[in-house]
Design a protein around this motif. Structure first.
Motif, short mmCIF file in Angstrom:
data_model
loop_
_atom_site.label_atom_id
_atom_site.label_comp_id
_atom_site.label_asym_id
_atom_site.label_seq_id
_atom_site.Cartn_x
_atom_site.Cartn_y
_atom_site.Cartn_z
N ARG A 49 49.69 44.91 26.35
CA ARG A 49 49.43 45.90 27.40
C ARG A 49 50.57 45.92 28.43
O ARG A 49 51.01 47.00 28.84
CB ARG A 49 48.11 45.58 28.09
N GLU A 50 51.03 44.76 28.81
CA GLU A 50 52.11 44.70 29.79
C GLU A 50 53.38 45.34 29.24
O GLU A 50 54.13 46.00 29.98
CB GLU A 50 52.38 43.25 30.18
N PHE A 51 53.64 45.16 27.95
CA PHE A 51 54.83 45.77 27.35
C PHE A 51 54.71 47.30 27.34
O PHE A 51 55.66 48.01 27.67
CB PHE A 51 55.02 45.25 25.92
N VAL A 52 53.53 47.81 26.96
CA VAL A 52 53.35 49.26 26.91
C VAL A 52 53.46 49.87 28.30
O VAL A 52 53.98 50.97 28.46
CB VAL A 52 51.98 49.59 26.27
N GLU A 53 52.99 49.15 29.30
CA GLU A 53 53.09 49.67 30.67
C GLU A 53 54.53 49.85 31.13
O GLU A 53 54.80 50.68 32.00
CB GLU A 53 52.37 48.71 31.63
N GLU A 59 62.84 59.21 25.34
CA GLU A 59 63.11 59.11 23.90
C GLU A 59 62.03 58.31 23.20
O GLU A 59 61.56 58.68 22.11
CB GLU A 59 64.47 58.46 23.68
N HIS A 60 61.61 57.22 23.82
CA HIS A 60 60.54 56.40 23.23
C HIS A 60 59.21 57.16 23.24
O HIS A 60 58.45 57.09 22.27
CB HIS A 60 60.41 55.09 24.01
N PHE A 61 58.94 57.88 24.34
CA PHE A 61 57.72 58.67 24.40
C PHE A 61 57.68 59.71 23.29
O PHE A 61 56.66 59.91 22.63
CB PHE A 61 57.61 59.36 25.76
N SER A 62 58.80 60.40 23.08
CA SER A 62 58.87 61.43 22.04
C SER A 62 58.69 60.81 20.65
O SER A 62 58.01 61.40 19.78
CB SER A 62 60.21 62.17 22.10
N PHE A 63 59.27 59.65 20.44
CA PHE A 63 59.13 58.97 19.14
C PHE A 63 57.68 58.62 18.87
O PHE A 63 57.16 58.84 17.75
CB PHE A 63 60.00 57.71 19.14
N ILE A 64 56.99 58.09 19.86
CA ILE A 64 55.58 57.72 19.69
C ILE A 64 54.73 58.96 19.41
O ILE A 64 53.88 58.97 18.50
CB ILE A 64 55.07 56.99 20.94
N THR A 65 54.97 60.03 20.17
CA THR A 65 54.16 61.24 20.03
C THR A 65 54.38 61.89 18.68
O THR A 65 53.42 62.36 18.03
CB THR A 65 54.48 62.23 21.15
N PHE A 98 45.63 56.68 20.97
CA PHE A 98 46.23 57.61 21.91
C PHE A 98 45.50 57.58 23.25
O PHE A 98 46.12 57.63 24.32
CB PHE A 98 46.20 59.03 21.33
N TRP A 99 44.17 57.48 23.22
CA TRP A 99 43.39 57.43 24.45
C TRP A 99 43.74 56.18 25.27
O TRP A 99 43.96 56.25 26.48
CB TRP A 99 41.91 57.43 24.10
N LYS A 100 43.84 55.03 24.61
CA LYS A 100 44.19 53.80 25.31
C LYS A 100 45.63 53.84 25.81
O LYS A 100 45.94 53.34 26.89
CB LYS A 100 44.00 52.59 24.39
N LEU A 101 46.52 54.46 25.04
CA LEU A 101 47.93 54.56 25.43
C LEU A 101 48.07 55.37 26.71
O LEU A 101 48.81 55.00 27.63
CB LEU A 101 48.73 55.19 24.30
N CYS A 102 47.34 56.49 26.79
CA CYS A 102 47.37 57.32 28.00
C CYS A 102 46.76 56.60 29.18
O CYS A 102 47.19 56.77 30.33
CB CYS A 102 46.64 58.64 27.76
N VAL A 104 46.74 53.29 29.66
CA VAL A 104 47.60 52.17 30.07
C VAL A 104 48.88 52.66 30.73
O VAL A 104 49.33 52.11 31.73
CB VAL A 104 47.92 51.28 28.85
N ASN A 105 49.49 53.70 30.16
CA ASN A 105 50.78 54.19 30.66
C ASN A 105 50.63 55.65 31.10
O ASN A 105 50.68 56.56 30.28
CB ASN A 105 51.85 54.07 29.57
N ARG A 106 50.44 55.88 32.39
CA ARG A 106 50.23 57.23 32.90
C ARG A 106 51.50 58.07 32.80
O ARG A 106 51.43 59.30 32.76
CB ARG A 106 49.76 57.18 34.35
N LYS A 107 52.65 57.42 32.77
CA LYS A 107 53.89 58.18 32.60
C LYS A 107 53.96 58.82 31.22
O LYS A 107 54.51 59.92 31.06
CB LYS A 107 55.10 57.27 32.82
N TYR A 108 53.40 58.14 30.24
CA TYR A 108 53.36 58.73 28.89
C TYR A 108 52.47 59.97 28.88
O TYR A 108 52.82 60.98 28.27
CB TYR A 108 52.84 57.70 27.89
N LEU A 109 51.34 59.90 29.56
CA LEU A 109 50.46 61.07 29.65
C LEU A 109 51.19 62.23 30.31
O LEU A 109 51.09 63.38 29.85
CB LEU A 109 49.20 60.71 30.44
#
Length: 317
Positions: A49-53, A59-65, A98-102, A104-109
C-alpha cells in the motif's frame, strides 16, 4: 510420483489479480515482541500500500490503466478467426483492484478522470454489472461497480466525457439506441433498479445520486434514455412505494433534481426529454396532488406504459 499439472495461464492471471487486491486491502495486525524482558508492541506496515501511494508518474498511471482496460475488454473482443485469442475472465478481480487502487492513490483517480481512459473503463464495468445484476453470487461485483460509477459521477470531467458518442460493439443487454455514453449509463441504471435482485435495493440511492450528479452536463439524451428516466419516476412516485419505507421519497427527490438540471442547463439539446415529460405530464400532476387521502385510497391508479413495473420494495436495511 507424478508432478502436479501446470496451472493454466488464465488461472494464474486470476490468482495474480486476487493477490493484488488482497495486498492493497489487508491491514497487518500489530505484533508483540519481547525486548529486554519487556513486551513491546511493534506496528506492522503494509509495504504494498505504501508503495502504491508513492506512484506519481503519468507514464506509470497510463501503463496501469491500459493494462486494466485490455484485460477488462478481453472477454468481449470479437475476432474473425475462432480461438485465435485467449479469453481471460477476471472481471471481478480487476474491478476490485481498480476500486482499491483509486482509494489508495487519489492522484491515480485524478489521472483517469482527466483522460479518455475513464470511458474505456466505464463501458466494460457497465457491461459486467448489467450482466451480473440477477446473479446472487455476483452481488459483490455489482456493488463495487456501482461505487465506481458513483465515484466517477462526482467529477465534472467525467460527466462531460459522457457526451462522447457510444460506438463500441459490446453485446450489452440494453434497448437499441444511437447516442452517447450517458445514454448507456442511464439504460444500465434502469436495468439495475428494475431487476429482481433484492440485494441491490440498498444501492438505489447511489445510482440515482450518480444520475443527479451527471445531469447538468448531459447535452443530448436520446428518446430511449428519456423514456427510461421518466419510467423510473413513474415507478418510484406511486403512493404504495413511497409509504413502503421512510426513505423511499429520496429516490423521487434525486429524479426531480435530475430533470430540473437537464431542463435548466441543457434545455436546447434535450428536446426528447422535454417531449417525454410533456407527453407523460399526468404522472407529475398526480404526484403533485398526493395527500394522505390518496395514500389511503387504493383506487388511485396512474396511467401505465407497457414496461414492467418494479416489484421491489426499497429498504436500506
Amino acid at each position: 510420483l507424478t508432478s502436479p499439472p501446470p496451472i493454466r495461464f488464465a488461472v494464474r492471471l486470476q490468482l495474480a489479480g486476487q493477490f493484488l487486491g488482497i495486498a492493497l486491502d489487508i491491514t497487518p495486525a500489530n505484533q508483540i515482541t519481547v525486548v529486554d524482558g519487556e513486551e513491546v508492541e511493534v506496528e506492522m506496515r503494509n509495504v504494498m500500500r505504501e508503495f502504491v501511494e508513492t506512484i506519481e508518474s503519468e507514464e506509470h498511471f497510463s501503463f496501469i490503466t491500459r493494462g486494466i482496460c485490455r484485460l477488462l475488454t478481453n472477454p468481449y473482443e470479437q475476432t474473425w478467426m475462432p480461438n485465435s485469442q485467449k479469453r481471460v475472465e477476471m472481471t471481478r478481480e480487476l474491478v476490485s483492484f481498480f476500486w482499491k487502487l483509486c482509494d489508495v492513490n487519489r492522484k491515480y483517480l485524478g489521472h483517469v478522470l482527466k483522460s479518455k481512459d475513464a470511458l474505456d473503463l466505464l463501458v466494460p464495468i457497465l457491461h459486467a454489472i448489467n450482466e451480473a445484476r440477477e446473479d446472487v453470487s455476483k452481488v459483490g461485483l455489482v456493488q463495487v461497480g456501482i461505487y465506481i460509477i458513483l465515484m466517477f459521477s462526482g467529477e465534472r470531467n467525467f460527466a462531460v466525457l459522457l457526451n462522447k458518442p457510444f460506438t463500441h460493439a459490446y453485446p450489452i443487454d440494453v434497448p437499441s439506441f444511437s447516442g452517447t455514453h450517458g445514454d448507456l449509463l442511464i439504460l444500465v441504471i434502469h436495468n439495475l433498479m428494475l431487476g429482481t435482485n433484492i440485494r441491490l435495493t440498498s444501492l438505489y440511492e447511489c445510482l440515482l445520486t450518480a444520475v443527479a450528479n451527471i445531469s447538468p452536463y448531459l447535452k443530448t439524451l436520446t428518446l430511449v434514455a428519456s423514456n427510461k428516466l421518466v419510467h423510473l419516476f413513474e415507478v418510484f412516485s406511486t403512493p404504495k412505494f413511497i409509504l413502503a419505507n421512510e426513505t423511499n421519497h429520496h429516490l423521487v427527490f434525486y429524479l426531480l433534481e435530475a430533470f430540473n438540471n437537464l431542463i435548466q442547463y441543457q434545455f436546447e439539446g434535450n428536446t426528447h426529454l422535454v417531449y417525454v415529460l410533456i407527453r407523460r405530464r399526468r404522472i407529475f400532476y398526480a404526484f403533485e396532488q398526493l395527500s394522505l387521502s390518496n395514500f389511503a385510497d387504493d383506487s388511485v391508479v396512474l396511467e401505465r406504459d407497457d414496461e414492467p413495473q418494479a416489484s421491489i420494495i426499497y429498504s436500506p436495511e
